[in-house]
Motif scaffolding. Sequence first.
Motif, short mmCIF file in Angstrom:
data_model
loop_
_atom_site.label_atom_id
_atom_site.label_comp_id
_atom_site.label_asym_id
_atom_site.label_seq_id
_atom_site.Cartn_x
_atom_site.Cartn_y
_atom_site.Cartn_z
N SER A 163 -4.18 8.02 -7.21
CA SER A 163 -5.19 8.41 -8.13
C SER A 163 -6.68 7.92 -8.05
O SER A 163 -7.48 8.18 -8.71
N ASP A 164 -6.71 6.56 -7.06
CA ASP A 164 -7.97 5.88 -6.96
C ASP A 164 -8.21 5.25 -8.29
O ASP A 164 -9.25 4.39 -8.34
N ALA A 165 -7.42 5.26 -9.15
CA ALA A 165 -7.57 4.38 -10.36
C ALA A 165 -7.54 2.80 -10.08
O ALA A 165 -6.69 2.37 -9.12
N LEU A 166 -8.43 2.08 -10.62
CA LEU A 166 -8.57 0.58 -10.35
C LEU A 166 -7.71 -0.27 -11.14
O LEU A 166 -7.71 0.08 -12.77
N THR A 169 -8.61 -7.10 -7.60
CA THR A 169 -8.81 -5.70 -7.94
C THR A 169 -8.01 -4.89 -6.91
O THR A 169 -8.32 -4.94 -5.79
N VAL A 170 -7.09 -4.03 -7.60
CA VAL A 170 -6.61 -3.14 -6.42
C VAL A 170 -6.75 -1.59 -6.91
O VAL A 170 -7.06 -1.22 -8.03
N LYS A 171 -6.84 -0.59 -6.05
CA LYS A 171 -7.01 0.74 -6.28
C LYS A 171 -5.67 1.61 -6.11
O LYS A 171 -4.92 1.11 -5.09
N ASP A 172 -5.30 2.45 -6.84
CA ASP A 172 -4.10 3.28 -6.66
C ASP A 172 -4.39 4.26 -5.44
O ASP A 172 -5.39 4.83 -5.51
N ARG A 218 0.69 -1.32 -0.07
CA ARG A 218 -0.12 0.03 -0.09
C ARG A 218 0.76 1.37 0.13
O ARG A 218 0.24 2.47 -0.37
N GLN A 265 -9.02 -4.13 -3.18
CA GLN A 265 -10.61 -3.83 -3.31
C GLN A 265 -11.54 -4.94 -3.35
O GLN A 265 -12.52 -4.80 -2.65
N GLN A 271 -6.88 -4.58 -12.30
CA GLN A 271 -7.07 -6.02 -12.05
C GLN A 271 -5.69 -6.82 -12.16
O GLN A 271 -4.75 -6.50 -13.30
N LYS A 284 -0.77 0.43 -3.94
CA LYS A 284 -2.10 -0.01 -4.27
C LYS A 284 -2.73 -0.59 -3.20
O LYS A 284 -2.24 -1.25 -2.06
#
Length: 311
Positions: free
Chosen positions: A225-228, A219-222, A177, A206, A230, A203
Amino acid sequence: MENNVVYDVAIIGAGPAGMTAAVYACRAGLKALILEADAPGGKLVKTFAIENWPGTKSVNGADLAWSMYEQTTSFGPEFVFAEAADIVDEGKVKTVICKDGKRFQAYSVVIASGTVERLMHIPGEQEMIGKGISFCAVCDAGFYKDRDVIIVGGGNSALEEAIYLTRVVNKVTIVIRRDVFRADEVVQKKVLTNNKIEIIRNKLPQQVLIENDRVSGLTVKDAKSDALMQIHASGIFPYIGSDPVTGFAKKLGITDKDGYIIVDENMQTKVKGIYGAGDVCKKFLRQIVTAVNDGAIAVQVAGRYIEQFHD
């Protein structure tokens, strides 16, 4: 089920702390009981290689656990496989009540019940435990032979298990993270130079991806930036910390807000005759060497405490 024997010390947990406590208790002539809910050795049995156990260059965790178990049982403590559910402080005598109904009495209690792995608490995780989500690389690596797996976490355990998995799997993706590891430098170097390991930084997990009732990825979130994105893999190994196994001691008021046992330098809690030892205690360093230290101190102090009951 009633047990009319009153033990000098009841030890809850047969990890390094608990088994050391039992060895010291028996050598001091105390009547000792060990209660263990699972396999003796605690997290040792889930560790492939231990390289910081004094006097041994490298040892398999399960082998060290078995060696400790054989040594401990040779001294003759009573060993019972049962899970503690409650401890009742009756002053002179403490009663440990187990989930199966068994009750054991002792003049002192050493709580050495250790910790359990923390969950990610994301959709798909709970139902996929045993179907692609595992907490033990040593136990389950064989299920992922020549496949891709994900490790979540950046501490020593995460990186050590990632290195072990590369012996069996096709590729290991480590998800952290932050942008830096928390692991020791020597372990980081091994990971960074292993061409079967990819590191994905900043990351946050999620959701577990599922296909045909099996894990198919994550699935992970940045974190910035909150971008997803896989990550496709057949297995996920979360190594994001642990929580203490102390629910049975909650009524005694001897834990901090996170459930860790609060002890002084003699491993004594605020309840006379009840001690903590090992990873279950609030402490700075949780290692095998600190666990065995705690177990030895706790039972030595307990031995002095119960002298008053043998006059």
